[in-house]
Design a protein around this motif. Structure first.
Motif, PDB file in Angstrom:
ATOM      1  N   GLN A  95      -6.970  -1.729  -4.344  1.00 33.32           N
ATOM      2  CA  GLN A  95      -7.147  -0.288  -4.248  1.00 33.32           C
ATOM      3  C   GLN A  95      -5.877   0.458  -3.876  1.00 33.32           C
ATOM      4  O   GLN A  95      -5.564   1.482  -4.476  1.00 33.32           O
ATOM      5  N   SER A  96      -5.140  -0.037  -2.887  1.00 31.43           N
ATOM      6  CA  SER A  96      -3.925   0.680  -2.474  1.00 31.43           C
ATOM      7  C   SER A  96      -3.085  -0.188  -1.547  1.00 31.43           C
ATOM      8  O   SER A  96      -3.557  -1.213  -1.030  1.00 31.43           O
ATOM      9  N   VAL A  97      -1.845   0.259  -1.294  1.00 30.70           N
ATOM     10  CA  VAL A  97      -0.964  -0.456  -0.360  1.00 30.70           C
ATOM     11  C   VAL A  97      -1.541  -0.449   1.061  1.00 30.70           C
ATOM     12  O   VAL A  97      -1.490  -1.480   1.750  1.00 30.70           O
ATOM     13  N   PRO A  98      -2.072   0.700   1.554  1.00 29.85           N
ATOM     14  CA  PRO A  98      -2.671   0.662   2.906  1.00 29.85           C
ATOM     15  C   PRO A  98      -3.762  -0.394   3.057  1.00 29.85           C
ATOM     16  O   PRO A  98      -3.877  -1.005   4.126  1.00 29.85           O
ATOM     17  N   HIS A  99      -4.546  -0.626   2.009  1.00 22.98           N
ATOM     18  CA  HIS A  99      -5.567  -1.684   2.066  1.00 22.98           C
ATOM     19  C   HIS A  99      -4.897  -3.049   2.268  1.00 22.98           C
ATOM     20  O   HIS A  99      -5.399  -3.885   3.026  1.00 22.98           O
ATOM     21  N   ARG A 100      -3.768  -3.263   1.576  1.00 19.38           N
ATOM     22  CA  ARG A 100      -3.058  -4.540   1.702  1.00 19.38           C
ATOM     23  C   ARG A 100      -2.442  -4.693   3.093  1.00 19.38           C
ATOM     24  O   ARG A 100      -2.445  -5.789   3.668  1.00 19.38           O
ATOM     25  N   VAL A 101      -1.916  -3.592   3.600  1.00 12.57           N
ATOM     26  CA  VAL A 101      -1.341  -3.629   4.951  1.00 12.57           C
ATOM     27  C   VAL A 101      -2.422  -3.982   5.969  1.00 12.57           C
ATOM     28  O   VAL A 101      -2.208  -4.802   6.872  1.00 12.57           O
ATOM     29  N   ALA A 134      -3.412 -14.258  -1.960  1.00 15.66           N
ATOM     30  CA  ALA A 134      -2.052 -14.116  -1.411  1.00 15.66           C
ATOM     31  C   ALA A 134      -1.247 -13.142  -2.252  1.00 15.66           C
ATOM     32  O   ALA A 134      -0.506 -12.292  -1.724  1.00 15.66           O
ATOM     33  N   ASN A 135      -1.375 -13.236  -3.585  1.00  9.38           N
ATOM     34  CA  ASN A 135      -0.677 -12.312  -4.492  1.00  9.38           C
ATOM     35  C   ASN A 135      -1.154 -10.879  -4.306  1.00  9.38           C
ATOM     36  O   ASN A 135      -0.364  -9.936  -4.372  1.00  9.38           O
ATOM     37  N   ALA A 136      -2.456 -10.725  -4.098  1.00  7.98           N
ATOM     38  CA  ALA A 136      -3.017  -9.383  -3.933  1.00  7.98           C
ATOM     39  C   ALA A 136      -2.490  -8.719  -2.659  1.00  7.98           C
ATOM     40  O   ALA A 136      -2.190  -7.523  -2.642  1.00  7.98           O
ATOM     41  N   ILE A 137      -2.341  -9.498  -1.597  1.00  7.44           N
ATOM     42  CA  ILE A 137      -1.878  -8.945  -0.312  1.00  7.44           C
ATOM     43  C   ILE A 137      -0.378  -8.648  -0.337  1.00  7.44           C
ATOM     44  O   ILE A 137       0.067  -7.609   0.161  1.00  7.44           O
ATOM     45  N   ILE A 138       0.409  -9.519  -0.936  1.00 10.05           N
ATOM     46  CA  ILE A 138       1.867  -9.378  -0.896  1.00 10.05           C
ATOM     47  C   ILE A 138       2.382  -8.349  -1.895  1.00 10.05           C
ATOM     48  O   ILE A 138       3.531  -7.892  -1.794  1.00 10.05           O
ATOM     49  N   LYS A 140       3.753  -5.370  -3.463  1.00  9.70           N
ATOM     50  CA  LYS A 140       4.435  -4.201  -2.881  1.00  9.70           C
ATOM     51  C   LYS A 140       4.454  -4.227  -1.359  1.00  9.70           C
ATOM     52  O   LYS A 140       4.634  -3.206  -0.704  1.00  9.70           O
ATOM     53  N   GLN A 141       4.295  -5.427  -0.792  1.00  9.04           N
ATOM     54  CA  GLN A 141       4.362  -5.604   0.659  1.00  9.04           C
ATOM     55  C   GLN A 141       5.093  -6.919   0.956  1.00  9.04           C
ATOM     56  O   GLN A 141       4.527  -7.838   1.551  1.00  9.04           O
ATOM     57  N   PRO A 142       6.358  -7.035   0.494  1.00  9.54           N
ATOM     58  CA  PRO A 142       7.054  -8.327   0.584  1.00  9.54           C
ATOM     59  C   PRO A 142       7.446  -8.742   1.999  1.00  9.54           C
ATOM     60  O   PRO A 142       7.823  -9.890   2.214  1.00  9.54           O
ATOM     61  N   ASP A 143       7.319  -7.827   2.972  1.00  7.15           N
ATOM     62  CA  ASP A 143       7.709  -8.173   4.338  1.00  7.15           C
ATOM     63  C   ASP A 143       6.848  -9.273   4.938  1.00  7.15           C
ATOM     64  O   ASP A 143       7.264  -9.925   5.908  1.00  7.15           O
ATOM     65  N   VAL A 144       5.647  -9.488   4.398  1.00  7.23           N
ATOM     66  CA  VAL A 144       4.776 -10.530   4.973  1.00  7.23           C
ATOM     67  C   VAL A 144       5.244 -11.932   4.575  1.00  7.23           C
ATOM     68  O   VAL A 144       4.827 -12.922   5.182  1.00  7.23           O
ATOM     69  N   LEU A 173       6.042 -15.891  -5.650  1.00  5.16           N
ATOM     70  CA  LEU A 173       7.476 -15.805  -5.380  1.00  5.16           C
ATOM     71  C   LEU A 173       8.083 -14.551  -6.014  1.00  5.16           C
ATOM     72  O   LEU A 173       8.983 -13.937  -5.441  1.00  5.16           O
ATOM     73  N   GLN A 174       7.605 -14.182  -7.203  1.00  8.08           N
ATOM     74  CA  GLN A 174       8.111 -12.963  -7.853  1.00  8.08           C
ATOM     75  C   GLN A 174       7.887 -11.741  -6.973  1.00  8.08           C
ATOM     76  O   GLN A 174       8.798 -10.945  -6.746  1.00  8.08           O
ATOM     77  N   LYS A 175       6.660 -11.589  -6.483  1.00  2.00           N
ATOM     78  CA  LYS A 175       6.317 -10.413  -5.675  1.00  2.00           C
ATOM     79  C   LYS A 175       7.096 -10.389  -4.362  1.00  2.00           C
ATOM     80  O   LYS A 175       7.392  -9.313  -3.817  1.00  2.00           O
ATOM     81  N   ALA A 176       7.441 -11.570  -3.858  1.00  2.00           N
ATOM     82  CA  ALA A 176       8.227 -11.626  -2.624  1.00  2.00           C
ATOM     83  C   ALA A 176       9.648 -11.114  -2.837  1.00  2.00           C
ATOM     84  O   ALA A 176      10.310 -10.659  -1.895  1.00  2.00           O
TER      85      ALA A 176
END
Length: 463
Positions: A95-101, A134-138, A140-144, A173-176
């Motif tokens: 849904q959005s980056v805040p959801h992933r955060v 793991a891909n869904a969470i990371i 646009k959130q590579p800091d994790v 690895l790409q998303k990271a």
């Protein structure tokens, strides 16, 4: 100073409205927002559209993360339950980056990495769902991403997994790598990374090849504004030294697959960052294949666009640049540009390729000119008067062709290049230097500004 609350506080009030006052989810959410706004509380940091369990009033994301942790603590290996909760996490994170955060804050990513790193034998379905989550969470959130994440990814890649699992690991690895220089350096500094990734170039599945190539390209990005100097060039040199020949040879293996071909050519162009690497690609048969592909797929925009970008990269070596034209690239470029001159993206890459091939090489310039490409260049610039890049690249192509071949000037002028360049000068002042250089080398009238002139109160007299 505006008052704020935590996500937990907001969720608790929504839950209370649902359970205690029997409100629907939408009514509970609206009532909660009104309550807090009436108290002057700022809700800009709150995710207001979390999907909620209508029975318990608890957000589905929170429930699924807690349930996954409970299943792990009780050693419950119920595959159906695990996959069901992982699917909820994936859907919420879409849904959005805040959801992933929020998912990461709740410990979902940490739990997934821990589960992947355990010694237990994972069911293949669970493994795939864990990697998808793991891909869904990371995303646009590579800091994790961390050293443990890398170790886990490499551990599973070493087992030569099936295509779906391999693709999810490579995407992880790409998303990271995106927007995160330190992650790229961490991945490249791990001595096992390149030896682990290289065997995937020998796989037969096109999707595995494409994802491996994409990872190589992401490892040489330079898009992290937090870092003053990245290591994109160094990473490209390392990857090219290990894999450039193998990637070039894959062009023949996947010659009938346009999607994979275009990915391979894009990757080769990205890795060819040094003079000697251009020679490596040619020696591996890359040059001949590129020209054959342009003949085989004249209507494939992806193929001919990537071919132009790769030819431009290879022309960084003067010897290879001569060989490109000697092997018959000139008529192919003229034909491709003439056929697809209406396509702005392709046209700008084709013009850049032409300008690079003609640069400081009268023989190449003559070969290009003899195909009638001068008229095609002018027509392309006329079709895209509002595109600054096309006007600039067209000016470069004209200047490089005529600068050491003055006999071409009359033809260009007779075909109307002067009016086109003067119009570009008016419409795009920021590229005035490039346009004026072309006008100057054509022998046309042009006003050249004196950028800097020294002045002194003391005049030196010559006796």
């Amino acid at each position: 100073m505006a008052k704020v609350i935590t996500q937990e506080t907001f969720d608790d009030v929504v839950k209370e409205n649902i359970v205690e006052f029997s409100m629907s989810i939408e009514e509970a959410r609206e009532e909660t927002i009104k309550q807090f706004e009436a108290q002057g509380i700022h809700l800009g940091n709150i995710i207001k559209d979390l999907n909620v369990n209508s029975s318990t009033g608890v957000p589905l994301l929170n429930e699924s993360v807690d349930e996954l942790k409970r299943l792990a603590e009780t050693n419950d290996a119920d595959t159906e339950k695990i996959c069901q909760h992982l699917a909820v996490i994936v859907e919420e994170c879409k849904q959005s980056v805040p959801h992933r955060v929020l998912a990461a804050k709740l410990g979902a990513y940490e739990h997934i990495v821990k589960r992947l790193n355990s010694e237990e034998k994972l069911d293949e379905e669970v493994l795939l769902k864990l990697l998808t989550a793991a891909n869904a969470i990371i995303n646009k959130q590579p800091d994790v991403f961390c050293h443990e994440s890398l170790a886990v990814a490499l551990k599973h890649l070493k087992t030569a997994p099936d295509a779906k699992v391999a693709c999810e690991l490579l995407k992880w690895l790409q998303k990271a790598c995106i927007l995160h220089e330190m992650n790229r350096q961490t991945i490249m500094e791990e001595n096992l990374t390149i030896p682990t990734l290289k065997p995937f170039l020998g796989r037969n599945e096109p999707e595995v090849i494409r994802n491996t190539c994409a990872l190589f390209r992401y490892l040489i990005l330079d898009d992290d504004i937090r870092v003053e100097f990245g290591k994109a060039h160094e990473h490209a040199r390392q990857l090219a030294a290990e894999a450039l020949t193998e990637i070039t040879q894959l062009l023949t293996k996947f010659k009938s697959d346009p999607d994979t071909l275009s990915d391979l050519m894009l990757t080769i162009a990205s890795l060819t960052v040094r003079n000697e690497l251009c020679q490596t690609v040619e020696e591996a048969g890359g040059l001949k294949f590129i020209l054959d592909a342009m003949v085989e797929f004249p209507e494939s925009m992806k193929i001919i666009r990537e071919a132009c970008k790769l030819l431009k990269a290879l022309a960084g070596n003067d010897t290879v640049k001569q060989h490109i034209v000697q092997c018959g690239a000139a008529p192919l470029l003229e034909s491709a540009l003439n056929r697809h001159k209406d396509n702005e993206t392709f046209a700008r890459h084709a013009l850049a390729c032409i300008s690079t091939l003609a640069l400081r090489d009268p023989a190449n310039s003559r070969a290009l000119f003899e195909t009638g490409i001068s008229e095609t260049i002018i027509q392309t610039m006329k079709i895209h008067p509002t595109s600054k890049i096309i006007q600039r690249n067209g000016a470069w192509a004209v200047r490089n062709m005529v600068s050491r071949s003055r006999d071409q000037c009359d033809t260009f002028v007779a075909q109307g290049i002067e009016d086109v360049l003067n119009q570009a000068l008016t419409d795009h002042p920021s590229i005035a230097h490039d346009v004026k250089s072309a006008l100057r080398d054509l022998g046309c009238k042009v006003h050249l500004n004196e950028e800097w002139k020294a002045t002194s109160e003391i005049q030196i007299k010559n006796d």
